[in-house]
Design a protein around this motif. Sequence first.
Motif, PDB file in Angstrom:
ATOM      1  N   TYR A  32       0.808  -1.221   0.000  1.00 46.67           N
ATOM      2  CA  TYR A  32       0.000   0.000   0.000  1.00 46.67           C
ATOM      3  C   TYR A  32       0.845   1.278   0.000  1.00 46.67           C
ATOM      4  CZ  TYR A  32      -4.868  -1.267  -0.142  1.00 46.67           C
ATOM      5  OH  TYR A  32      -6.100  -1.668  -0.571  1.00 46.67           O
ATOM      6  N   PRO A  33       1.935   1.353   0.774  1.00 44.54           N
ATOM      7  CA  PRO A  33       2.740   2.574   0.679  1.00 44.54           C
ATOM      8  C   PRO A  33       3.253   2.831  -0.741  1.00 44.54           C
ATOM      9  CG  PRO A  33       3.328   1.386   2.651  1.00 44.54           C
ATOM     10  CD  PRO A  33       2.381   0.519   1.885  1.00 44.54           C
ATOM     11  N   GLN A  34       3.634   1.759  -1.423  1.00 47.17           N
ATOM     12  CA  GLN A  34       4.115   1.920  -2.798  1.00 47.17           C
ATOM     13  C   GLN A  34       2.976   2.348  -3.719  1.00 47.17           C
ATOM     14  OE1 GLN A  34       7.342   1.804  -3.655  1.00 47.17           O
ATOM     15  NE2 GLN A  34       6.632   2.602  -5.615  1.00 47.17           N
ATOM     16  N   LEU A  35       1.783   1.780  -3.531  1.00 44.57           N
ATOM     17  CA  LEU A  35       0.621   2.175  -4.330  1.00 44.57           C
ATOM     18  C   LEU A  35       0.303   3.663  -4.125  1.00 44.57           C
ATOM     19  CD1 LEU A  35      -1.849  -0.816  -3.754  1.00 44.57           C
ATOM     20  CD2 LEU A  35      -0.720  -0.214  -5.891  1.00 44.57           C
ATOM     21  N   ILE A  36       0.394   4.123  -2.896  1.00 44.05           N
ATOM     22  CA  ILE A  36       0.071   5.519  -2.583  1.00 44.05           C
ATOM     23  C   ILE A  36       1.082   6.453  -3.224  1.00 44.05           C
ATOM     24  CG2 ILE A  36      -0.061   7.189  -0.683  1.00 44.05           C
ATOM     25  CD1 ILE A  36      -1.187   4.841   1.035  1.00 44.05           C
ATOM     26  N   GLU A  48       2.542  10.179   9.693  1.00 33.18           N
ATOM     27  CA  GLU A  48       3.239  10.231  10.980  1.00 33.18           C
ATOM     28  C   GLU A  48       4.731  10.007  10.842  1.00 33.18           C
ATOM     29  OE1 GLU A  48       1.290   7.457  13.531  1.00 33.18           O
ATOM     30  OE2 GLU A  48      -0.545   8.653  13.646  1.00 33.18           O
ATOM     31  N   THR A  49       5.145   9.129   9.923  1.00 32.89           N
ATOM     32  CA  THR A  49       6.572   8.861   9.752  1.00 32.89           C
ATOM     33  C   THR A  49       7.268   9.946   8.950  1.00 32.89           C
ATOM     34  OG1 THR A  49       6.145   7.509   7.787  1.00 32.89           O
ATOM     35  CG2 THR A  49       6.287   6.363   9.907  1.00 32.89           C
ATOM     36  N   GLY A  50       6.505  10.804   8.282  1.00 36.25           N
ATOM     37  CA  GLY A  50       7.113  11.900   7.539  1.00 36.25           C
ATOM     38  C   GLY A  50       7.326  11.603   6.062  1.00 36.25           C
ATOM     39  N   GLU A  51       6.854  10.453   5.573  1.00 33.98           N
ATOM     40  CA  GLU A  51       6.971  10.145   4.144  1.00 33.98           C
ATOM     41  C   GLU A  51       6.046  11.043   3.332  1.00 33.98           C
ATOM     42  OE1 GLU A  51       7.025   5.844   3.110  1.00 33.98           O
ATOM     43  OE2 GLU A  51       6.850   5.595   5.288  1.00 33.98           O
ATOM     44  N   LEU A  52       4.875  11.362   3.905  1.00 33.05           N
ATOM     45  CA  LEU A  52       3.912  12.230   3.241  1.00 33.05           C
ATOM     46  C   LEU A  52       3.652  13.453   4.112  1.00 33.05           C
ATOM     47  CD1 LEU A  52       1.173   9.716   2.002  1.00 33.05           C
ATOM     48  CD2 LEU A  52       3.023  10.718   0.689  1.00 33.05           C
ATOM     49  N   VAL A  53       3.278  14.543   3.446  1.00 34.44           N
ATOM     50  CA  VAL A  53       2.892  15.764   4.147  1.00 34.44           C
ATOM     51  C   VAL A  53       1.401  15.957   3.909  1.00 34.44           C
ATOM     52  CG1 VAL A  53       3.221  18.252   4.263  1.00 34.44           C
ATOM     53  CG2 VAL A  53       5.169  16.771   3.824  1.00 34.44           C
ATOM     54  N   PHE A  54       0.662  16.243   4.980  1.00 29.61           N
ATOM     55  CA  PHE A  54      -0.777  16.467   4.888  1.00 29.61           C
ATOM     56  C   PHE A  54      -1.013  17.950   5.064  1.00 29.61           C
ATOM     57  CE2 PHE A  54      -5.088  16.471   6.811  1.00 29.61           C
ATOM     58  CZ  PHE A  54      -5.752  15.849   5.773  1.00 29.61           C
ATOM     59  N   PRO A  82      13.386  20.974   6.335  1.00 27.06           N
ATOM     60  CA  PRO A  82      13.846  20.573   7.674  1.00 27.06           C
ATOM     61  C   PRO A  82      12.854  19.593   8.292  1.00 27.06           C
ATOM     62  CG  PRO A  82      12.946  22.788   7.726  1.00 27.06           C
ATOM     63  CD  PRO A  82      13.004  22.374   6.283  1.00 27.06           C
ATOM     64  N   PRO A  83      13.306  18.738   9.188  1.00 24.94           N
ATOM     65  CA  PRO A  83      12.385  17.770   9.803  1.00 24.94           C
ATOM     66  C   PRO A  83      11.344  18.473  10.661  1.00 24.94           C
ATOM     67  CG  PRO A  83      14.508  17.730  10.907  1.00 24.94           C
ATOM     68  CD  PRO A  83      14.653  18.609   9.703  1.00 24.94           C
ATOM     69  N   ARG A  84      10.151  17.887  10.704  1.00 23.85           N
ATOM     70  CA  ARG A  84       9.058  18.489  11.466  1.00 23.85           C
ATOM     71  C   ARG A  84       9.318  18.317  12.950  1.00 23.85           C
ATOM     72  NH1 ARG A  84       3.423  16.429   9.949  1.00 23.85           N
ATOM     73  NH2 ARG A  84       3.014  17.723  11.740  1.00 23.85           N
ATOM     74  N   ARG A  85       9.003  19.386  13.687  1.00 20.45           N
ATOM     75  CA  ARG A  85       9.143  19.348  15.131  1.00 20.45           C
ATOM     76  C   ARG A  85       7.867  18.831  15.766  1.00 20.45           C
ATOM     77  NH1 ARG A  85      10.414  24.719  18.014  1.00 20.45           N
ATOM     78  NH2 ARG A  85       8.435  23.979  18.749  1.00 20.45           N
ATOM     79  N   GLY A  86       8.001  18.229  16.909  1.00 17.83           N
ATOM     80  CA  GLY A  86       6.830  17.805  17.665  1.00 17.83           C
ATOM     81  C   GLY A  86       6.252  18.984  18.412  1.00 17.83           C
ATOM     82  N   ARG A  87       5.195  18.731  19.170  1.00 18.75           N
ATOM     83  CA  ARG A  87       4.560  19.788  19.943  1.00 18.75           C
ATOM     84  C   ARG A  87       5.395  20.124  21.164  1.00 18.75           C
ATOM     85  NH1 ARG A  87      -1.396  18.213  21.228  1.00 18.75           N
ATOM     86  NH2 ARG A  87      -1.122  20.093  22.440  1.00 18.75           N
TER      87      ARG A  87
END
Length: 187
Positions: A15-19, A65-71, A84-89
């Motif tokens: 599924y990740p590859q399909l997406i 959540e893993t950062g492969e995709l951006v929503f 740059p990598p996303r920061r947490g809260r």
Amino acid sequence: MAAEEVNKSPPLPSYPQLIINAIEALNDKNGSNKTSISKYIESKHGDLPAGHSTLLSHHLNKMKETGELVFWKNNYMKADPNAPPRRGRGRPPKPKVPLPPGMVLSSGRPRGRPPKDPNAPPRSPKPKLPSGSGKPRGRPRKMARPEGGIGGSSTSVTSASVRPRGRPPKVKASALTQPEAINERTA
């Protein structure tokens, strides 16, 4: 045998590859939403499992959540590798200064009050230090009343005549309705 080989379709990629393939093929600059990704996958691969929409949602959330995709704005797009990598809260942690080689951190004292030693001898009470005025501190103790009352007579009073503390109990209504109690009240 030849008919069986023709009916077999190539195995479904993960599924990740399909997406990822669907997002690349749709090539929208604002990203692709879940519905368009699902329709693209259904058009390319006809034999999808029964829980396709659930699996798609699960993998989209996992990849987000893993950062492969951006929503962003209800659309999914591939993450920029140069971003740059996303920061947490919350507040980021302070940077830790590395210790020089050979130095060992000592274990600090634990939090809270240390437990009492069960083998220690009992402590004697502190001696009272005299205050400047000669009076003890705080409110004076309540003095016991003499049993004779205000007059100071030495005769002991029965405990029935001494009023107990607090509010007296209510008089029951049944005692007042009896004829003897009514006669006593009128007399």
